[in-house]
Design a protein around this motif. Sequence first.
Motif, PDB file in Angstrom:
ATOM      1  N   THR A 289       1.969 -32.486  -5.589  1.00 13.54           N
ATOM      2  CA  THR A 289       1.073 -31.329  -5.683  1.00 13.54           C
ATOM      3  C   THR A 289       0.201 -31.179  -4.447  1.00 13.54           C
ATOM      4  OG1 THR A 289      -0.542 -32.648  -6.928  1.00 13.54           O
ATOM      5  CG2 THR A 289       1.009 -31.342  -8.197  1.00 13.54           C
ATOM      6  N   HIS A 290      -0.290 -32.288  -3.916  1.00 12.98           N
ATOM      7  CA  HIS A 290      -1.150 -32.192  -2.732  1.00 12.98           C
ATOM      8  C   HIS A 290      -0.355 -31.755  -1.503  1.00 12.98           C
ATOM      9  CE1 HIS A 290      -5.100 -33.520  -4.156  1.00 12.98           C
ATOM     10  NE2 HIS A 290      -4.441 -34.259  -5.024  1.00 12.98           N
ATOM     11  N   GLN A 291       0.867 -32.258  -1.373  1.00 20.64           N
ATOM     12  CA  GLN A 291       1.703 -31.835  -0.258  1.00 20.64           C
ATOM     13  C   GLN A 291       2.107 -30.379  -0.412  1.00 20.64           C
ATOM     14  OE1 GLN A 291       2.420 -33.775   2.528  1.00 20.64           O
ATOM     15  NE2 GLN A 291       3.016 -31.734   3.275  1.00 20.64           N
ATOM     16  N   ALA A 292       2.377 -29.972  -1.650  1.00 16.58           N
ATOM     17  CA  ALA A 292       2.771 -28.584  -1.902  1.00 16.58           C
ATOM     18  C   ALA A 292       1.676 -27.615  -1.479  1.00 16.58           C
ATOM     19  CB  ALA A 292       3.092 -28.392  -3.384  1.00 16.58           C
ATOM     20  N   ARG A 293       0.441 -27.922  -1.819  1.00 16.13           N
ATOM     21  CA  ARG A 293      -0.674 -27.048  -1.424  1.00 16.13           C
ATOM     22  C   ARG A 293      -0.790 -26.976   0.094  1.00 16.13           C
ATOM     23  NH1 ARG A 293      -4.236 -22.915  -3.186  1.00 16.13           N
ATOM     24  NH2 ARG A 293      -5.776 -22.787  -1.538  1.00 16.13           N
ATOM     25  N   LYS A 294      -0.625 -28.112   0.772  1.00 14.28           N
ATOM     26  CA  LYS A 294      -0.684 -28.111   2.234  1.00 14.28           C
ATOM     27  C   LYS A 294       0.410 -27.225   2.825  1.00 14.28           C
ATOM     28  CE  LYS A 294      -2.604 -32.766   2.922  1.00 14.28           C
ATOM     29  NZ  LYS A 294      -2.308 -34.129   3.468  1.00 14.28           N
ATOM     30  N   ASP A 295       1.622 -27.355   2.289  1.00 14.58           N
ATOM     31  CA  ASP A 295       2.747 -26.592   2.823  1.00 14.58           C
ATOM     32  C   ASP A 295       2.598 -25.102   2.566  1.00 14.58           C
ATOM     33  OD1 ASP A 295       3.811 -28.965   3.677  1.00 14.58           O
ATOM     34  OD2 ASP A 295       5.319 -29.119   2.098  1.00 14.58           O
ATOM     35  N   VAL A 296       2.136 -24.752   1.376  1.00 16.03           N
ATOM     36  CA  VAL A 296       1.930 -23.335   1.057  1.00 16.03           C
ATOM     37  C   VAL A 296       0.862 -22.747   1.964  1.00 16.03           C
ATOM     38  CG1 VAL A 296       1.067 -21.740  -0.701  1.00 16.03           C
ATOM     39  CG2 VAL A 296       2.739 -23.486  -1.323  1.00 16.03           C
ATOM     40  N   THR A 297      -0.224 -23.490   2.162  1.00 17.31           N
ATOM     41  CA  THR A 297      -1.309 -23.012   3.026  1.00 17.31           C
ATOM     42  C   THR A 297      -0.813 -22.772   4.451  1.00 17.31           C
ATOM     43  OG1 THR A 297      -2.942 -24.215   1.708  1.00 17.31           O
ATOM     44  CG2 THR A 297      -3.603 -23.543   3.928  1.00 17.31           C
ATOM     45  N   ALA A 298       0.051 -23.652   4.931  1.00 20.95           N
ATOM     46  CA  ALA A 298       0.526 -23.559   6.314  1.00 20.95           C
ATOM     47  C   ALA A 298       1.602 -22.500   6.509  1.00 20.95           C
ATOM     48  CB  ALA A 298       1.065 -24.921   6.759  1.00 20.95           C
ATOM     49  N   LYS A 299       2.434 -22.257   5.486  1.00 20.65           N
ATOM     50  CA  LYS A 299       3.633 -21.436   5.692  1.00 20.65           C
ATOM     51  C   LYS A 299       3.722 -20.171   4.845  1.00 20.65           C
ATOM     52  CE  LYS A 299       6.297 -25.695   6.447  1.00 20.65           C
ATOM     53  NZ  LYS A 299       7.418 -26.519   5.926  1.00 20.65           N
ATOM     54  N   PHE A 300       3.016 -20.121   3.712  1.00 24.67           N
ATOM     55  CA  PHE A 300       3.298 -19.053   2.760  1.00 24.67           C
ATOM     56  C   PHE A 300       2.066 -18.260   2.320  1.00 24.67           C
ATOM     57  CE2 PHE A 300       6.642 -22.306   2.023  1.00 24.67           C
ATOM     58  CZ  PHE A 300       7.723 -21.560   2.446  1.00 24.67           C
ATOM     59  N   SER A 301       1.214 -17.930   3.265  1.00 22.00           N
ATOM     60  CA  SER A 301       0.100 -17.027   2.949  1.00 22.00           C
ATOM     61  C   SER A 301       0.556 -15.593   3.200  1.00 22.00           C
ATOM     62  CB  SER A 301      -1.117 -17.345   3.820  1.00 22.00           C
ATOM     63  OG  SER A 301      -0.886 -16.956   5.164  1.00 22.00           O
ATOM     64  N   TRP A 302      -0.085 -14.631   2.533  1.00 18.14           N
ATOM     65  CA  TRP A 302       0.266 -13.216   2.752  1.00 18.14           C
ATOM     66  C   TRP A 302      -0.057 -12.800   4.183  1.00 18.14           C
ATOM     67  CZ3 TRP A 302       3.721 -11.372  -0.104  1.00 18.14           C
ATOM     68  CH2 TRP A 302       3.762 -11.567  -1.482  1.00 18.14           C
ATOM     69  N   ARG A 303      -1.066 -13.402   4.788  1.00 18.01           N
ATOM     70  CA  ARG A 303      -1.396 -13.055   6.170  1.00 18.01           C
ATOM     71  C   ARG A 303      -0.249 -13.456   7.110  1.00 18.01           C
ATOM     72  NH1 ARG A 303      -1.915  -9.908   9.680  1.00 18.01           N
ATOM     73  NH2 ARG A 303      -3.003 -10.415  11.598  1.00 18.01           N
ATOM     74  N   THR A 304       0.378 -14.610   6.829  1.00 17.07           N
ATOM     75  CA  THR A 304       1.527 -15.033   7.628  1.00 17.07           C
ATOM     76  C   THR A 304       2.664 -14.032   7.483  1.00 17.07           C
ATOM     77  OG1 THR A 304       0.927 -17.365   7.404  1.00 17.07           O
ATOM     78  CG2 THR A 304       3.200 -16.878   7.999  1.00 17.07           C
ATOM     79  N   THR A 305       2.911 -13.595   6.256  1.00 19.34           N
ATOM     80  CA  THR A 305       3.946 -12.584   6.002  1.00 19.34           C
ATOM     81  C   THR A 305       3.653 -11.311   6.777  1.00 19.34           C
ATOM     82  OG1 THR A 305       4.234 -13.460   3.753  1.00 19.34           O
ATOM     83  CG2 THR A 305       5.155 -11.283   4.204  1.00 19.34           C
ATOM     84  N   ALA A 306       2.417 -10.822   6.655  1.00 18.59           N
ATOM     85  CA  ALA A 306       2.031  -9.567   7.310  1.00 18.59           C
ATOM     86  C   ALA A 306       2.127  -9.682   8.831  1.00 18.59           C
ATOM     87  CB  ALA A 306       0.613  -9.189   6.902  1.00 18.59           C
ATOM     88  N   ARG A 307       1.725 -10.821   9.365  1.00 15.27           N
ATOM     89  CA  ARG A 307       1.752 -11.009  10.823  1.00 15.27           C
ATOM     90  C   ARG A 307       3.187 -10.941  11.355  1.00 15.27           C
ATOM     91  NH1 ARG A 307      -0.584 -15.658  10.999  1.00 15.27           N
ATOM     92  NH2 ARG A 307      -2.698 -14.846  11.070  1.00 15.27           N
TER      93      ARG A 307
END
Length: 369
Positions: free
Chosen positions: A337-355
């Motif tokens: 769970t802790h690694q998953a949150r780190k990975d989502v924060t780094a790779k899967f934010s909507w701002r990353t998608t929009a950029r």
Amino acid sequence: MHILIIAPEQNPVPPSVGGSVEHCIYQIAKKISPIHRVTILSKLRGHLPAKSIHGHITIYRVTGKSKESYLTQVLRAVKGKHFDMIQIDNRPRFIPMVRQCFPRTPISIFLHSTTFISSSKTSAKQALSDLGKANLIIGNSLSLQNHVKRKFPSLQHKVHHVHLGVDLNQFILRKERIRTKVSPFVILYAGRLTPIKGIPVLMKATHLVKKSIPSARLVLAGGAGKSSYKRHLQQVASSLRIPVTFKGAVSRGQMPQFYRSGDCFVCPSQGHEAFGLVNVEAMASGVPAVASKNGGIPEIIRHGHNGLLVSKFRSPEHFAREIIKIAKQPSLAKKLTHQARKDVTAKFSWRTTARKLEKLYAVKAKTYK
């Protein structure tokens, strides 16, 4: 840039319940830089007004009883307006009419699944013709990008992928759940109640899990396309004698709490899952995820690193084995769970998608000037 986004004909933007494509449209639009203007056309339904403005975003909502009448109303609403880029979401059949109205504007088709380029919805010849009129073809995963390239090799030069994201402020890491001997072990599922999603496999897996974890129970969030299929699922649960809660369609605002209510999230998809947004939402919420190793899911979940993957995803036994690991190995669950949150924060934010979309669109728009 002034970007026009044309949503499918089914749900308004933003949707209150369901409407995953419309949800993605709204979240991406919000994160597009305010130096750009975004106009969204979507379905008029419910309590939402025909027009609303949110900063740099203007949303028009129109009527239409069919896809054709809806698209006619969409094009009527934007007639005479100038756009630097047009994005059509998940409706390749819209492209020819939009191209006819905007012959000199670059068009992007953002695909969220293989559904509308498959034989159940269109012919290969028609899909090739429709997609050929777009300037960009964007899949929401590398898996979907590769599928399109294989199916339409003459269009390979147009095809890209941009991963979807999650609202990191809405889906927050929950406090660590402390289970006692009498606490139930709650297995979550979120998504449509349709055969391709593999819910009977999950129910059979839950039956097997209960042999090791007697407190195990299953909670399903999602609406059923057909009431007969929900009744079938209820019968399956009854025959297996497992406790199952059908929560029905859960509103977008209630989904973060739904994820935080569970000990394990399972995505047992049996068909090609282009991306699997529910996995990202669960991971952002601190819930260990177990999912089918198919489609774009392995682009999100790495087995043993930030979640668990099931290669033999038609097998309830294989799902049960991974779920039991989560239940019986708290240290593993915590690590995932802790690694998953780190990975989502780094790779899967909507701002990353929009950029990523902004960069693709800026290059394409420049070539049209």
